[in-house]
Design a protein around this motif. Structure first.
Motif, mmCIF file in Angstrom:
data_model
loop_
_atom_site.group_PDB
_atom_site.id
_atom_site.type_symbol
_atom_site.label_atom_id
_atom_site.label_comp_id
_atom_site.label_asym_id
_atom_site.label_seq_id
_atom_site.Cartn_x
_atom_site.Cartn_y
_atom_site.Cartn_z
ATOM 1 N N GLU A 196 94.140 -12.285 31.586
ATOM 2 C CA GLU A 196 94.255 -11.228 32.588
ATOM 3 C C GLU A 196 95.241 -11.556 33.703
ATOM 4 O O GLU A 196 95.306 -10.849 34.698
ATOM 5 N N THR A 197 96.027 -12.631 33.541
ATOM 6 C CA THR A 197 97.007 -13.002 34.566
ATOM 7 C C THR A 197 98.369 -13.238 33.926
ATOM 8 O O THR A 197 98.479 -13.490 32.723
ATOM 9 N N LEU A 198 99.407 -13.166 34.763
ATOM 10 C CA LEU A 198 100.746 -13.482 34.288
ATOM 11 C C LEU A 198 100.822 -14.923 33.783
ATOM 12 O O LEU A 198 101.469 -15.211 32.772
ATOM 13 N N ALA A 199 100.154 -15.820 34.480
ATOM 14 C CA ALA A 199 100.174 -17.232 34.097
ATOM 15 C C ALA A 199 99.611 -17.440 32.696
ATOM 16 O O ALA A 199 100.054 -18.341 31.967
ATOM 17 N N ALA A 200 98.650 -16.607 32.316
ATOM 18 C CA ALA A 200 98.045 -16.747 30.987
ATOM 19 C C ALA A 200 99.028 -16.432 29.869
ATOM 20 O O ALA A 200 98.827 -16.854 28.723
ATOM 21 N N LEU A 201 100.098 -15.702 30.201
ATOM 22 C CA LEU A 201 101.094 -15.334 29.193
ATOM 23 C C LEU A 201 102.230 -16.345 29.077
ATOM 24 O O LEU A 201 103.060 -16.238 28.167
ATOM 25 N N LEU A 229 88.567 -7.848 20.156
ATOM 26 C CA LEU A 229 89.663 -7.879 21.115
ATOM 27 C C LEU A 229 89.195 -7.290 22.440
ATOM 28 O O LEU A 229 88.263 -6.477 22.490
ATOM 29 N N VAL A 230 89.838 -7.695 23.526
ATOM 30 C CA VAL A 230 89.574 -7.116 24.845
ATOM 31 C C VAL A 230 90.918 -6.740 25.473
ATOM 32 O O VAL A 230 91.961 -7.322 25.145
ATOM 33 N N ASN A 231 90.887 -5.773 26.342
ATOM 34 C CA ASN A 231 92.081 -5.373 27.096
ATOM 35 C C ASN A 231 91.724 -5.427 28.575
ATOM 36 O O ASN A 231 91.032 -4.546 29.084
ATOM 37 N N LYS A 232 92.193 -6.457 29.270
ATOM 38 C CA LYS A 232 91.819 -6.664 30.670
ATOM 39 C C LYS A 232 92.996 -6.331 31.585
ATOM 40 O O LYS A 232 94.113 -6.821 31.360
ATOM 41 N N PRO A 233 92.771 -5.526 32.636
ATOM 42 C CA PRO A 233 93.847 -5.228 33.588
ATOM 43 C C PRO A 233 94.359 -6.501 34.255
ATOM 44 O O PRO A 233 93.592 -7.447 34.466
ATOM 45 N N PHE A 234 95.647 -6.508 34.582
ATOM 46 C CA PHE A 234 96.202 -7.646 35.316
ATOM 47 C C PHE A 234 95.450 -7.807 36.647
ATOM 48 O O PHE A 234 95.289 -6.842 37.398
ATOM 49 N N SER A 235 95.013 -9.003 36.919
ATOM 50 C CA SER A 235 94.320 -9.268 38.182
ATOM 51 C C SER A 235 95.290 -9.734 39.265
ATOM 52 O O SER A 235 94.898 -9.882 40.421
ATOM 53 N N ASP A 236 96.564 -9.933 38.896
ATOM 54 C CA ASP A 236 97.538 -10.464 39.849
ATOM 55 C C ASP A 236 97.945 -9.452 40.918
ATOM 56 O O ASP A 236 97.982 -9.758 42.106
ATOM 57 N N ASN A 237 98.308 -8.212 40.466
ATOM 58 C CA ASN A 237 98.923 -7.205 41.350
ATOM 59 C C ASN A 237 100.058 -7.860 42.135
ATOM 60 O O ASN A 237 100.138 -7.765 43.357
ATOM 61 N N ASN A 238 100.949 -8.506 41.394
ATOM 62 C CA ASN A 238 102.032 -9.304 41.953
ATOM 63 C C ASN A 238 103.193 -8.402 42.370
ATOM 64 O O ASN A 238 103.750 -7.683 41.535
ATOM 65 N N PRO A 239 103.593 -8.406 43.653
ATOM 66 C CA PRO A 239 104.678 -7.521 44.102
ATOM 67 C C PRO A 239 106.023 -7.823 43.452
ATOM 68 O O PRO A 239 106.916 -6.977 43.462
ATOM 69 N N ASP A 240 106.175 -9.020 42.866
ATOM 70 C CA ASP A 240 107.412 -9.351 42.154
ATOM 71 C C ASP A 240 107.421 -8.766 40.739
ATOM 72 O O ASP A 240 108.456 -8.793 40.066
#
Length: 294
Positions: free
Chosen positions: A135-140, A205-216
């Motif tokens: 659920e995070t950018l880091a996870a990708l 499978l699961v589809n989780k919204p990004f928890s980052d909400n990263n302005p970049d």
């Protein structure tokens, strides 16, 4: 049965109003720049629950919304099947009149298309195996990730450290590859993915919204983003009339009733972003996005 009585003057007023509405629709329809007069040619990319055809009518969330709007404007529907990767160009070149079905608003698209008021709101997410639950950018980072050709957030996705991107023409193809273990995750259309997962719990499978909400990474992780219909800039009159029809469906919360039929039940999908990002871009500075308040 008790019959209601309407004075003759009231009846005449109602008939006059109905005639005016019909005249207005006819006049507006004559102003539309359509591939075929009186007919709305609709790009059909085939993903539920967005916009597909069944028994000659549009179904899916955006499909039902557009079907109702077109009928009120006196327009017939002509479905034109195609891949999403060619849909925007098809509108620009006049092959079809409109695209819809989980089409996200972006400032870049507003420069090339006339975009309607939103049919709903969403936040992108990551589809992964339930055991992973990304659920995070880091996870990708340093992972094999699938997405769909032509999606607006692809430039941002490519900036994730070490990410190896595979592009597909459809969500079905991307999901098949994650199930086969060829990729680790998918970033696709949230409603399409959620609908597919709900129909196939054995996928795990699961589809989780990004928890980052990263302005970049605003297109990838931002909340309250908008789904819209897109038309040629030459068809602004029709875009305006469709926006009016969509707003009417917001006002009576008909959109939520439609959404519930396709598993679109989250209150966040009917609540706009705090940031009114379209005001002053492709809408007047005092424009406010619609919402269902019931």
């Amino acid at each position: 049965m008790c019959k209601r009585y309407f004075p003759r003057s009231s009846v005449m007023s109602i008939l006059a109003l109905m005639a005016l509405q019909c005249l207005t629709s006819a006049t507006n329809a004559a102003d539309y720049k359509l591939v075929e007069p009186g007919t709305l040619s609709v790009a059909i990319t085939g993903d539920m629950p967005g916009l597909v055809v069944k028994d000659g009518r549009l179904v899916g969330y955006d499909g039902e919304i557009l079907q109702i709007a077109a009928e009120h404007l006196g327009l017939k529907i002509k479905p034109v099947p195609m891949e999403w990767s060619g849909a925007i160009a098809a509108v620009q070149t006049g092959r079809v009149d409109i695209i819809g079905g989980n089409v996200a608003w972006t400032e870049q698209r507003a420069k090339t298309l006339s975009l309607t008021d939103p049919t709903g709101y969403f936040q992108n997410g990551i589809t992964s195996r339930a055991a992973d639950g990304f659920e995070t950018l880091a996870a990708l980072e340093n992972r094999k990730v699938g997405s769909i050709t032509g999606f607006s957030f692809l430039p941002e996705l490519r900036r994730v450290k070490g990410l190896k991107l595979s592009l597909y023409d459809s969500s079905d193809a991307a999901i098949r590859d994650i199930l086969a273990g060829r990729i680790d995750a998918v970033v696709g259309d949230p409603p399409v993915i959620d609908y597919a997962i709900s129909m196939n719990p054995d996928w795990k499978l699961v589809n989780k919204p990004f928890s980052d909400n990263n302005p970049d990474f605003p297109l990838l992780t931002g909340s309250g983003r908008q789904y819209v219909f897109g038309l040629s800039h030459q068809n602004q009159a029709l875009a305006n009339d469709l926006s009016a029809q969509i707003r009417q469906q917001w006002e009576n919360c008909g959109l939520r009733s439609i959404g519930e039929k396709y598993g679109n039940v989250s209150p966040a999908n009917y609540r706009p972003s705090i940031s009114n990002f379209r005001a002053g871009v492709d809408r007047p500075s005092n424009w406010l996005p619609p919402a269902c308040t019931r």
